[in-house]
Scaffold this motif. Structure first.
Motif, PDB file in Angstrom:
ATOM      1  N   VAL A 208       0.846  -1.199   0.000  1.00 12.01           N
ATOM      2  CA  VAL A 208       0.000   0.000   0.000  1.00 12.01           C
ATOM      3  C   VAL A 208       0.877   1.243   0.000  1.00 12.01           C
ATOM      4  CG1 VAL A 208      -1.951  -1.128   1.142  1.00 12.01           C
ATOM      5  CG2 VAL A 208      -0.169  -0.049   2.538  1.00 12.01           C
ATOM      6  N   ASP A 209       0.271   2.361  -0.419  1.00 11.37           N
ATOM      7  CA  ASP A 209       0.999   3.625  -0.372  1.00 11.37           C
ATOM      8  C   ASP A 209       0.936   4.201   1.041  1.00 11.37           C
ATOM      9  OD1 ASP A 209      -1.491   4.881  -0.063  1.00 11.37           O
ATOM     10  OD2 ASP A 209      -1.614   5.495  -2.161  1.00 11.37           O
ATOM     11  N   ALA A 210       1.457   5.393   1.222  1.00  8.99           N
ATOM     12  CA  ALA A 210       1.535   5.996   2.551  1.00  8.99           C
ATOM     13  C   ALA A 210       0.166   6.305   3.139  1.00  8.99           C
ATOM     14  CB  ALA A 210       2.373   7.280   2.486  1.00  8.99           C
ATOM     15  N   GLU A 211      -0.887   6.234   2.315  1.00 11.99           N
ATOM     16  CA  GLU A 211      -2.242   6.501   2.794  1.00 11.99           C
ATOM     17  C   GLU A 211      -3.070   5.218   2.914  1.00 11.99           C
ATOM     18  OE1 GLU A 211      -3.484   9.337  -0.104  1.00 11.99           O
ATOM     19  OE2 GLU A 211      -2.362  10.980   0.826  1.00 11.99           O
ATOM     20  N   GLU A 215      -1.182  -0.372  -3.944  1.00 11.84           N
ATOM     21  CA  GLU A 215      -0.374   0.204  -5.014  1.00 11.84           C
ATOM     22  C   GLU A 215      -0.527  -0.538  -6.326  1.00 11.84           C
ATOM     23  OE1 GLU A 215       3.400   2.259  -2.792  1.00 11.84           O
ATOM     24  OE2 GLU A 215       3.518   0.087  -3.094  1.00 11.84           O
ATOM     25  N   GLN A 244       7.584  -0.524   3.528  1.00 12.42           N
ATOM     26  CA  GLN A 244       6.178  -0.698   3.867  1.00 12.42           C
ATOM     27  C   GLN A 244       5.972  -0.649   5.381  1.00 12.42           C
ATOM     28  OE1 GLN A 244       3.161  -1.549   1.910  1.00 12.42           O
ATOM     29  NE2 GLN A 244       4.331  -0.491   0.335  1.00 12.42           N
ATOM     30  N   SER A 247       6.624   2.988   6.695  1.00 13.24           N
ATOM     31  CA  SER A 247       5.546   3.923   6.371  1.00 13.24           C
ATOM     32  C   SER A 247       4.357   3.755   7.300  1.00 13.24           C
ATOM     33  CB  SER A 247       5.113   3.722   4.914  1.00 13.24           C
ATOM     34  OG  SER A 247       4.014   4.542   4.593  1.00 13.24           O
TER      35      SER A 247
END
Length: 358
Positions: A208-211, A215, A244, A247
């Motif tokens: 997943v991204d930072a939010e 991804e 990951q 983050s």
């Protein structure tokens, strides 16, 4: 063998002046679950260890006024859509729907007034081998932006073997999306869960991204800290270098479970073991994924009725569910529910260290 029982007691006044009840499901053999009609919350789950000593193994809050605050979903039954929908937006049969965003610009767990904030109607039953509480909720068309009037039934049960279970069904009068999960925070017996051992029966996870938004496609766990195909001590996994983990501050990711065997559709998703191995919990489910969240954002703000402070990594969530942002990902298992269909999911929490028969 003792018969499982169900018993109701008042718990307090929920927002909107609705009265909330506490339902106690007692297996008669040591496992006892306490469920609130407010938010479908699993308030307590008491399980003996190998020495017969009982302990409350889910992190809870002390009273109704604490649950009415903006808390991190302690024990809640969340919906309509568990996990995240990117930017709170998705298209369904050519129509775009907007859900209120409540997590870094995205919709989390059904929006700010999701199912975790509702008082569910409840009835109980006993059949000799198990005790049940049936929770029902009607979610009107347009609720939190979701299309369709949705009728949901969530049935919690304990049986004489000590298995605790949750069956959810849902029907709609208009095409919609649904993803339900139980958001309990588990700790089998320590100040935190870093010494617990976790195994997840999955060969892939979702980066997943930072939010917290996926991804891309699922990635192989092999060679990464996300390889939980064998028992792993959480402290050791979380200390490994990986962007990951850095983050998110730990695990807050969805594992894609292996295919279920033919039959009832259940497969084991995870196995959690206390540091001294005195308690073991297995999670079995019909769902295709499990979100593992290691309480990265718990900060001591909340305590339970026994004065226990809920600190970072104080518990782990094992949320059986469909994959995050599925309404925007055609390659993910579908969460679409249409009129005439019935959604059915089942999750069981089993305690193989107990000596009572299954």
């Amino acid at each position: 063998m003792p018969r499982p029982t169900a018993h109701r007691t008042p718990f307090g006044t929920a927002p909107g002046n609705a009265e909330a009840d506490l339902w106690t499901l007692d297996s008669g053999t040591g496992v006892r679950a306490e469920v609130l009609t407010y938010g479908g919350i699993l308030h307590r789950l008491t399980v003996p260890d190998t020495h017969g000593e009982s302990r409350q193994i889910v992190r809870s809050l002390s009273a109704m006024d604490e649950y009415a605050k903006d808390h991190p979903y302690f024990g809640a039954l969340v919906g309509r859509y568990a996990n995240r929908i990117a930017h709170g937006s998705f298209a369904l049969d050519g129509t775009t729907h907007e859900i209120p965003v409540n997590d870094r610009g995205h919709a989390l767990h059904g929006g700010p007034e999701g199912f975790h904030t509702r008082v569910w109607e409840a009835t109980s039953r006993e059949d000799g081998d198990a005790a049940f509480v049936d929770l029902r909720l009607h979610s009107p068309d347009g609720d939190m932006g979701f299309p369709g009037a949705l009728d949901v039934r969530a049935t919690y049960a304990v049986d004489a073997s000590g298995t605790f279970s949750l069956d959810c069904t849902a029907t709609t009068d208009r095409v919609t999306v649904v993803n339900l999960t139980q958001h309990a925070y588990f700790n089998l017996g320590d100040d935190d869960v870093l010494g617990h051992t976790l195994q997840v029966d999955a060969d892939h996870y979702l980066p997943v991204d930072a939010e917290g938004i996926p991804e891309g496609d699922p990635a192989e766990v092999l060679g990464t800290p996300f390889d939980l195909t064998g028992p792993q001590v959480l402290r050791e996994r979380l200390s490994l270098p990986h962007e990951q983990l850095a983050s998110a501050g730990g695990f807050d990711h969805c594992w894609v479970l292996r295919d279920a065997a033919p039959g009832d559709g259940l497969r084991r998703a995870a196995r959690l073991t206390a540091p001294d191995a005195s308690r073991v919990m297995e999670v079995w489910t019909t769902e295709p994924g499990i979100q593992v969240y290691t309480g990265n954002l718990l900060d001591g703000t909340f305590t339970d009725g026994e004065g226990r402070v809920h600190d970072r990594h104080g518990a782990v969530c094992l949320e059986t569910q469909h994959l995050p942002d599925s309404p925007n990902r055609a390659a993910f298992p579908t969460t679409v529910l249409r009129p005439g269909q019935t959604l059915h999911t089942r999750t069981e929490w089993r305690f193989p260290h107990l000596t009572v028969p299954r």
